[in-house]
Design a protein around this motif. Structure first.
Motif, PDB file in Angstrom:
ATOM      1  N   LEU A 156      91.811  48.538  45.256  1.00  0.00           N
ATOM      2  CA  LEU A 156      91.375  49.317  44.032  1.00  0.00           C
ATOM      3  C   LEU A 156      92.832  48.689  43.635  1.00  0.00           C
ATOM      4  O   LEU A 156      92.581  48.132  42.564  1.00  0.00           O
ATOM      5  N   ARG A 157      93.823  49.134  44.631  1.00  0.00           N
ATOM      6  CA  ARG A 157      95.191  48.518  43.937  1.00  0.00           C
ATOM      7  C   ARG A 157      94.839  46.962  43.669  1.00  0.00           C
ATOM      8  O   ARG A 157      95.423  46.429  42.535  1.00  0.00           O
ATOM      9  N   ALA A 158      94.268  46.479  44.694  1.00  0.00           N
ATOM     10  CA  ALA A 158      94.804  45.097  44.174  1.00  0.00           C
ATOM     11  C   ALA A 158      93.897  44.090  43.716  1.00  0.00           C
ATOM     12  O   ALA A 158      94.324  43.743  42.788  1.00  0.00           O
ATOM     13  N   PHE A 159      92.033  44.977  42.947  1.00  0.00           N
ATOM     14  CA  PHE A 159      91.803  44.478  41.642  1.00  0.00           C
ATOM     15  C   PHE A 159      92.984  45.213  40.443  1.00  0.00           C
ATOM     16  O   PHE A 159      92.675  43.454  39.968  1.00  0.00           O
ATOM     17  N   ASP A 160      92.778  45.889  40.635  1.00  0.00           N
ATOM     18  CA  ASP A 160      93.966  46.260  39.619  1.00  0.00           C
ATOM     19  C   ASP A 160      95.307  45.767  39.295  1.00  0.00           C
ATOM     20  O   ASP A 160      94.845  44.991  38.264  1.00  0.00           O
ATOM     21  N   ARG A 161      95.555  44.928  40.231  1.00  0.00           N
ATOM     22  CA  ARG A 161      96.910  44.381  40.050  1.00  0.00           C
ATOM     23  C   ARG A 161      96.372  42.675  39.675  1.00  0.00           C
ATOM     24  O   ARG A 161      97.237  42.267  38.744  1.00  0.00           O
ATOM     25  N   GLN A 162      95.398  42.556  39.840  1.00  0.00           N
ATOM     26  CA  GLN A 162      94.986  40.827  39.503  1.00  0.00           C
ATOM     27  C   GLN A 162      94.354  41.483  37.547  1.00  0.00           C
ATOM     28  O   GLN A 162      94.323  40.484  37.022  1.00  0.00           O
ATOM     29  N   LEU A 163      93.567  42.416  37.593  1.00  0.00           N
ATOM     30  CA  LEU A 163      93.617  42.590  36.300  1.00  0.00           C
ATOM     31  C   LEU A 163      94.472  42.908  35.103  1.00  0.00           C
ATOM     32  O   LEU A 163      94.379  42.218  34.122  1.00  0.00           O
ATOM     33  N   ALA A 183      96.947  41.035  35.492  1.00  0.00           N
ATOM     34  CA  ALA A 183      97.755  40.163  35.821  1.00  0.00           C
ATOM     35  C   ALA A 183      97.594  39.394  34.253  1.00  0.00           C
ATOM     36  O   ALA A 183      97.876  38.477  33.701  1.00  0.00           O
ATOM     37  N   ALA A 184      96.159  39.591  33.908  1.00  0.00           N
ATOM     38  CA  ALA A 184      94.798  39.032  33.172  1.00  0.00           C
ATOM     39  C   ALA A 184      95.112  39.489  32.118  1.00  0.00           C
ATOM     40  O   ALA A 184      93.841  39.087  30.695  1.00  0.00           O
ATOM     41  N   GLY A 185      96.197  40.533  31.302  1.00  0.00           N
ATOM     42  CA  GLY A 185      96.200  41.884  30.518  1.00  0.00           C
ATOM     43  C   GLY A 185      94.808  42.827  30.235  1.00  0.00           C
ATOM     44  O   GLY A 185      94.576  43.213  29.405  1.00  0.00           O
ATOM     45  N   GLU A 186      94.206  43.242  31.251  1.00  0.00           N
ATOM     46  CA  GLU A 186      93.693  44.297  31.160  1.00  0.00           C
ATOM     47  C   GLU A 186      93.863  45.237  32.300  1.00  0.00           C
ATOM     48  O   GLU A 186      94.231  44.925  32.549  1.00  0.00           O
ATOM     49  N   ARG A 187      93.051  45.865  32.219  1.00  0.00           N
ATOM     50  CA  ARG A 187      93.053  47.256  32.939  1.00  0.00           C
ATOM     51  C   ARG A 187      91.806  47.926  33.106  1.00  0.00           C
ATOM     52  O   ARG A 187      90.869  48.136  32.732  1.00  0.00           O
ATOM     53  N   TYR A 188      91.542  48.448  34.468  1.00  0.00           N
ATOM     54  CA  TYR A 188      90.092  48.945  35.055  1.00  0.00           C
ATOM     55  C   TYR A 188      89.911  49.964  34.177  1.00  0.00           C
ATOM     56  O   TYR A 188      90.867  50.608  34.670  1.00  0.00           O
ATOM     57  N   GLU A 189      88.809  49.405  34.086  1.00  0.00           N
ATOM     58  CA  GLU A 189      88.132  50.836  33.602  1.00  0.00           C
ATOM     59  C   GLU A 189      86.712  52.071  34.138  1.00  0.00           C
ATOM     60  O   GLU A 189      86.337  51.235  34.997  1.00  0.00           O
ATOM     61  N   PRO A 190      87.274  53.206  35.213  1.00  0.00           N
ATOM     62  CA  PRO A 190      86.598  53.578  36.107  1.00  0.00           C
ATOM     63  C   PRO A 190      85.242  53.821  35.051  1.00  0.00           C
ATOM     64  O   PRO A 190      84.931  54.333  34.364  1.00  0.00           O
ATOM     65  N   ARG A 191      83.778  54.171  36.561  1.00  0.00           N
ATOM     66  CA  ARG A 191      83.059  54.266  36.044  1.00  0.00           C
ATOM     67  C   ARG A 191      82.123  55.103  37.086  1.00  0.00           C
ATOM     68  O   ARG A 191      81.562  56.372  36.594  1.00  0.00           O
ATOM     69  N   HIS A 192      82.446  55.692  38.221  1.00  0.00           N
ATOM     70  CA  HIS A 192      82.415  56.375  39.083  1.00  0.00           C
ATOM     71  C   HIS A 192      83.046  57.997  39.089  1.00  0.00           C
ATOM     72  O   HIS A 192      83.206  59.106  39.262  1.00  0.00           O
ATOM     73  N   LEU A 193      84.673  57.303  39.068  1.00  0.00           N
ATOM     74  CA  LEU A 193      85.621  58.527  39.450  1.00  0.00           C
ATOM     75  C   LEU A 193      86.353  58.736  37.983  1.00  0.00           C
ATOM     76  O   LEU A 193      86.076  58.177  37.637  1.00  0.00           O
ATOM     77  N   SER A 194      87.160  59.554  37.804  1.00  0.00           N
ATOM     78  CA  SER A 194      87.546  60.165  36.712  1.00  0.00           C
ATOM     79  C   SER A 194      89.192  59.557  36.436  1.00  0.00           C
ATOM     80  O   SER A 194      89.468  58.826  37.696  1.00  0.00           O
ATOM     81  N   ARG A 195      89.772  59.284  35.512  1.00  0.00           N
ATOM     82  CA  ARG A 195      90.437  57.921  34.922  1.00  0.00           C
ATOM     83  C   ARG A 195      91.953  59.056  35.738  1.00  0.00           C
ATOM     84  O   ARG A 195      92.474  57.881  35.756  1.00  0.00           O
ATOM     85  N   GLU A 196      91.602  60.414  35.531  1.00  0.00           N
ATOM     86  CA  GLU A 196      93.187  60.814  36.386  1.00  0.00           C
ATOM     87  C   GLU A 196      93.518  60.956  37.840  1.00  0.00           C
ATOM     88  O   GLU A 196      93.676  60.107  38.608  1.00  0.00           O
TER      89      GLU A 196
END
Length: 92
Positions: free
Chosen positions: A40-47, A49-62
């Protein structure tokens, strides 16, 4: 898509771990969850880098923010680099 897969995996692994008292099953679920944290950390780093942020769908933002802010985890590596769970289970 990769982030959502890991998000769902973490939620599922936490639920499965909470439903069992078997120590070995709980250990395996924890190791798998650890790997999903790193993915998840690796996917978030890639997002990011593209100017986006991962938005959770199953866990809380916290919960996701706590995972993303934590450092890389070693996930049971007891026998050196690159052997992961397989190396950690030898001798069992």
């Amino acid at each position: 898509v990769g982030g959502e897969v890991e998000d769902l995996d973490i939620a599922d692994l936490r639920a499965m771990r909470s439903r069992t008292s078997d120590a070995e099953a709980r250990r395996v679920y924890s190791l798998l969850e650890c790997g999903s944290h790193n993915h998840l950390r690796a996917f978030d780093r890639q997002l990011r880098a593209a100017g986006e942020r991962y938005e959770p769908r199953h866990l809380s933002r916290e919960a996701v923010d706590a995972i993303l802010e934590a450092p890389h985890e070693r996930c049971g590596r007891r026998y050196g680099r690159g052997r992961g769970m397989r190396g950690g289970m030898r001798g069992r």
